[in-house]
Structures are given as structure tokens and as C-alpha cells.
Design an enzyme around this catalytic site. Structure first.
Site: not given
Length: 211
Positions: A65, A106, A110
Site C-alpha cells: 500500500h 503515495e 508520503h
């Protein structure tokens, strides 16, 4: 308005700005590698969205993920960046993260906080994934299987020397196992993470839909 009240108002008004300014690329304490059980994601929402990993014939178990920079309490996100992974970078992790949109998301949320360039961040995702062994019992499941989160956690601990229960968390929705989250140091060694562990699934039993 008294001086004390005015001071409190000023502090409250400045708080969102101060919190945002604290999220700077490269300033974090450790990583969380989040492994999603793809059949659960596809059954819950991914299939309806038509996500690539849920297409007929694609038989995925645990997929990445994300790899998330963390503080000891909380985590940085959406750090300012003008960089983005290119198509070659995205293709290079397609076996770990088949959904191209997820890779971009992502990175933005992040990866930009890692302080790494996009290509290096995605290489770090691969290195982190290679550092974690998925137990043989969960590499392929051909029928609906009911397990306890504690059993899954124990299996990951047994399969990964150096990993401790305080460094891994199993998450779930109301009935399905959703993710296994493993905490890693910045140089990708196992470590404890109290806050992440505290948010683990509290269900007695959960279901793993089959691959």
C-alpha cells in the site's frame, strides 16, 4: 478582551500554520511499510472502482500500500514538492503496486516527506518490501479463511527474525483483514512503534477472501 484572551486567540489562529510548517521533507523518525491484502481491498472498494489489481485474472495476495514516514507520534504528509515519479519509475514497482494512480498518490502524500527523489523513494519501497517476509501460509489462499489478527501477527513475527509483536500491527474493517503494517527504522531494520501498534485490529476473528 483581556491580554490573556488575545494571546490565546493568536496562538489558536497560528496553530495550523505551525503544524503545517513542521512537516518538512526528510524530518521523520521511522517508516511504516503497509502491506494490503488485495482480495479484501477488491471486495470492499477496489473492484467497484475498477482498480488494476482487481482485474479478472490478476491473482494478488499481499501488495504494498505504501511506505510512510512517521514521527514517534503522528506523521508528516503532503510535504511541498515539485517532483513526481516518471513512467519508468512507476513501471519498476508494478509488481509491488500495480495501480499507477496509487504510486502517484503515495508519492505525493508520503514519499515527498521522505527527503528522497521519487526514483530513490520507490527503490526504498522495494528494499523495505524485500526486508519483510510474508509467511508461507499467507502467500496464497484459495478459499475464504477465518483467522484471528493475533495469529497473523504471530506468523509474521515467526517468519521475520528480529521482528517483535510491538513492531507490527494487523488492521481490519468490520469483517475482513485489510493490512499488515510493519515498522522499520530509516535504514529498514525492524523496530517497535507504540502508536501504530495501538491502532491494530481489535476483532477476535477476521476473514481473508481468497486470492
Amino acid at each position: 478582551m483581556t491580554a490573556v484572551v488575545r494571546l490565546l486567540v493568536m496562538l489558536l489562529a497560528a496553530w495550523p500554520v505551525a503544524a503545517l510548517a513542521a512537516d518538512r521533507a526528510g524530518r521523520f523518525d521511522f517508516y511504516v511499510l503497509s502491506l494490503t491484502w488485495s482480495p479484501s481491498y477488491c471486495a470492499a472498494e477496489g473492484g467497484a472502482r475498477g482498480d488494476a489489481q482487481c482485474e479478472t485474472g490478476r491473482r494478488y495476495g499481499f501488495l504494498v500500500h505504501g511506505l510512510w514516514p512517521q514521527y514517534e507520534r503522528g506523521y508528516p504528509e503532503d510535504c511541498p514538492t515539485r517532483l513526481a515519479p516518471d513512467e519508468a519509475d512507476i513501471r519498476a514497482v508494478a509488481d509491488l503496486m500495480p495501480a499507477r494512480g496509487l504510486v502517484r498518490h503515495e508519492w505525493q502524500k508520503h514519499g515527498a516527506c521522505s527527503g528522497l527523489a521519487p526514483a530513490d523513494y520507490l527503490k526504498t519501497i522495494r528494499a523495505a518490501r524485500e526486508a519483510v517476509r510474508v509467511p508461507a501460509a499467507f502467500q496464497r489462499i484459495d478459499s475464504y479463511t477465518t483467522v484471528s489478527p493475533a495469529e497473523v501477527e504471530a506468523a509474521f513475527v515467526a517468519a521475520n527474525p528480529g521482528l517483535r509483536p510491538a513492531g507490527v500491527a494487523v488492521t481490519c474493517d468490520r469483517r475482513r483483514l485489510r493490512e499488515v503494517r510493519v515498522c522499520l527504522t530509516r535504514d529498514l531494520r525492524f523496530r517497535a512503534c507504540e502508536e501504530v501498534d495501538r491502532r491494530a485490529c481489535r476483532a477476535d476473528r477476521v476473514v481473508l477472501p481468497p486470492v
